[in-house]
Design an enzyme around this catalytic site. Sequence first.
Site, mmCIF file in Angstrom:
data_model
loop_
_atom_site.group_PDB
_atom_site.id
_atom_site.type_symbol
_atom_site.label_atom_id
_atom_site.label_comp_id
_atom_site.label_asym_id
_atom_site.label_seq_id
_atom_site.Cartn_x
_atom_site.Cartn_y
_atom_site.Cartn_z
ATOM 1 N N GLU A 4 4.925 4.271 6.357
ATOM 2 C CA GLU A 4 3.541 4.274 6.206
ATOM 3 C C GLU A 4 3.122 3.914 4.696
ATOM 4 O O GLU A 4 3.290 4.834 4.036
ATOM 5 C CB GLU A 4 2.731 5.697 6.523
ATOM 6 C CG GLU A 4 2.860 6.143 8.035
ATOM 7 C CD GLU A 4 1.801 5.314 9.047
ATOM 8 O OE1 GLU A 4 1.296 4.184 8.364
ATOM 9 O OE2 GLU A 4 1.899 5.791 10.113
ATOM 10 N N CYS A 27 -5.320 5.434 1.503
ATOM 11 C CA CYS A 27 -4.455 4.293 1.930
ATOM 12 C C CYS A 27 -5.681 3.166 2.612
ATOM 13 O O CYS A 27 -5.389 1.888 2.418
ATOM 14 C CB CYS A 27 -3.520 4.628 2.846
ATOM 15 S SG CYS A 27 -3.943 5.452 4.220
HETATM 16 P P1 NDP Z 1 4.925 6.780 -4.010
HETATM 17 O O1 NDP Z 1 5.228 5.657 -3.099
HETATM 18 O O2 NDP Z 1 4.826 6.824 -5.682
HETATM 19 O O3 NDP Z 1 5.764 8.092 -3.668
HETATM 20 C C1 NDP Z 1 5.611 8.476 -2.427
HETATM 21 C C2 NDP Z 1 6.637 9.570 -2.217
HETATM 22 O O4 NDP Z 1 8.029 9.105 -2.225
HETATM 23 C C3 NDP Z 1 6.668 10.606 -3.522
HETATM 24 O O5 NDP Z 1 6.676 11.899 -2.702
HETATM 25 C C4 NDP Z 1 7.629 10.329 -4.362
HETATM 26 O O6 NDP Z 1 8.222 11.272 -5.192
HETATM 27 C C5 NDP Z 1 8.634 9.906 -3.362
HETATM 28 N N1 NDP Z 1 9.853 8.755 -3.873
HETATM 29 C C6 NDP Z 1 9.666 8.138 -4.892
HETATM 30 N N2 NDP Z 1 10.983 7.479 -5.260
HETATM 31 C C7 NDP Z 1 11.655 7.723 -3.968
HETATM 32 C C8 NDP Z 1 12.971 7.066 -3.374
HETATM 33 N N3 NDP Z 1 13.771 6.357 -4.164
HETATM 34 N N4 NDP Z 1 13.506 7.728 -2.355
HETATM 35 C C9 NDP Z 1 12.643 8.526 -1.483
HETATM 36 N N5 NDP Z 1 11.295 8.959 -2.168
HETATM 37 C C10 NDP Z 1 10.931 8.407 -3.356
HETATM 38 O O7 NDP Z 1 3.333 6.800 -3.556
HETATM 39 P P2 NDP Z 1 1.999 7.832 -4.169
HETATM 40 O O8 NDP Z 1 2.448 9.200 -4.198
HETATM 41 O O9 NDP Z 1 1.493 7.306 -5.503
HETATM 42 O O10 NDP Z 1 0.972 7.692 -2.970
HETATM 43 C C11 NDP Z 1 0.192 6.518 -3.167
HETATM 44 C C12 NDP Z 1 0.546 5.495 -2.201
HETATM 45 O O11 NDP Z 1 0.757 5.846 -0.596
HETATM 46 C C13 NDP Z 1 -0.494 4.413 -1.879
HETATM 47 O O12 NDP Z 1 0.207 3.151 -1.981
HETATM 48 C C14 NDP Z 1 -1.101 4.675 -0.653
HETATM 49 O O13 NDP Z 1 -1.588 3.330 -0.051
HETATM 50 C C15 NDP Z 1 0.141 5.069 0.232
HETATM 51 N N6 NDP Z 1 -0.287 5.870 1.378
HETATM 52 C C16 NDP Z 1 -0.269 5.427 2.566
HETATM 53 C C17 NDP Z 1 -0.705 5.904 3.744
HETATM 54 C C18 NDP Z 1 -0.579 5.297 5.384
HETATM 55 O O14 NDP Z 1 -0.711 6.033 5.923
HETATM 56 N N7 NDP Z 1 -0.161 3.975 5.300
HETATM 57 C C19 NDP Z 1 -1.695 7.103 3.739
HETATM 58 C C20 NDP Z 1 -1.687 7.638 2.437
HETATM 59 C C21 NDP Z 1 -1.157 6.823 1.279
HETATM 60 P P3 NDP Z 1 7.487 11.715 -6.757
HETATM 61 O O15 NDP Z 1 6.075 10.846 -6.594
HETATM 62 O O16 NDP Z 1 7.364 13.004 -6.861
HETATM 63 O O17 NDP Z 1 8.242 10.776 -7.461
#
Ligand code: NDP
Length: 510
Positions: free
Chosen positions: A259, A293
Amino acid sequence: MTALNKMTALDKLETLSGTLFIDGQFIKSKSENMIEVVDPAIGSVIAKVADATDAELEVAIKKANEAQQKWSKTEYLTRADLMHGLARKLREMTPLLAEMLTREMGKPYKETADEMEWSAGCFDYYAEISRHDQGRVLGPVVEGHFNYTLKEPLGVVASIQPFNYPILLLAWQAAAAIGTGNAVIVKPSELTSMTTLAFMEAFDEFPAGLMQCVTGGGRVGATLCESKDTHMVGFTGGIETGKHVARTCAERFKPALIEASGNDPFIVMPSANLDVAVRAGVFAAFLNCGQVCTSAERFYIHESIYDEYVSKFVEEVKKLRIGNGLEKVDLGPMVNKAERSRFEEILAKAIDEGAKVETGGKRPSGFDQGCFFEPTVLSGITPDMSILQGEIFGPAAPMCKVSSFDEAIELANDSEYGLGANVYTQDLKESMRASNELQCGMVWVNAPLLDNDAGPFGGNKMSGIGRELGPEGLESFRTSKLVMIDPAASPQDFWWFPYGNEEAFPGNNG
Ligand code: NDP
């Protein structure tokens, strides 16, 4: 909210600092690396998040596998009972969790409290629907045989979550995953780990290890994805991280539900009720400071109503109250300073390219410690401008003029993203065309930013792959097995060796 309540949330943030939830217990992590949690409304450190060690992750994965083996054999009425109980506890915990979440990531208390209620509703929904069907009976290929499919859990699900709706988006995955017999290990965003940890208390009656929470940065998420002992990844977050997760899962052919980001269009046609379209647009653009999102990020307004729409929209935006989410406000701060700087760069570039700031466009005065930004309306936007190309994820509403419905649909579809889309019209033909022609996972006609537990949520194109919620969401967390039974097998069955002369070797009976 009472003063006691406030104390409890602060105490909880302190008590849970540096902990992980493994095997049914809150344990102090042995990590030497602690990440500070800063309240974005006041700029003070309120907690510390542990960056879980590899050894701790190994234990969590082992315990999840043990718990899953038992849980998958637990009958569905017991599962339903526990899931309804969890929903009840979550509702009871709402004042505490909502306050913690407001302090962690800034959005107004009303929105964090709503998030807990919606999450509880999702557990109630999957408590029932998980047992609705467990496969199909097929028409047999041989008379008298019994052929059917069995739906089975995948095993241990790694659920990797973003900061903007940490409990709701976890609920969408965990409710379906647990209902279908999986175990879940959640890796919350490091920005919202404390509320996720506190939520784990609601799982106290489930088998230890069935739901666990390991905190930390990207390495923790990556380790869960790479492990041969996790069997599916449910990821919600940005596109680049999503691609990384999908590539890692591909190495093991591990199913990955992705997502990812959105860049939703918001079309307003002349037949629309303008007052509705204005209030809905303001809500869709600025809910959670635009950090949704499915935020409306590309406004396509018909030229015959453009000026009136923009001016009414600006009037409405000026009424929004900004401040600490624990006070009486509509908009809190953005989640942190880095996100605000990223957003400010997008805005500066748009202004450089010719966008006109109708209102907002700056940090509000009097909030120097926090990560606030004024809700901003931009006019004079043209389709080629950079602000329409990528996800904004901040408080801006860029208004682009269109000359026809066809042009609006074409521009809406001219995007790498395909999460949701909004249309404001009272013309039935336009409503039907929009719902058929818009290339995305959800279409909202005159109804901004709604979800329904009973219907699928997810994106097309670069916004992701797979669906959460509804019966579709169940299928994301289980797989099918084909079973073929001959209740009266006979040695005479015709397709076995040795092949019959007449049938297999016609004209060659020598
Ligand atoms: P990120 O992509 O920065 O992070 C998402 C999660 O992935 C966090 O827990 C992050 O950890 C983790 N992560 C980071 N690097 C890795 C890796 N290499 N492998 C596995 N996991 C990893 O998103 P944000 O937290 O900034 O959230 C915002 C984004 O989420 C926006 O783009 C939004 O559109 C999207 N979103 C999409 C939705 C949907 O349903 N389509 C709903 C809600 C949000 P950490 O941040 O702790 O480093």
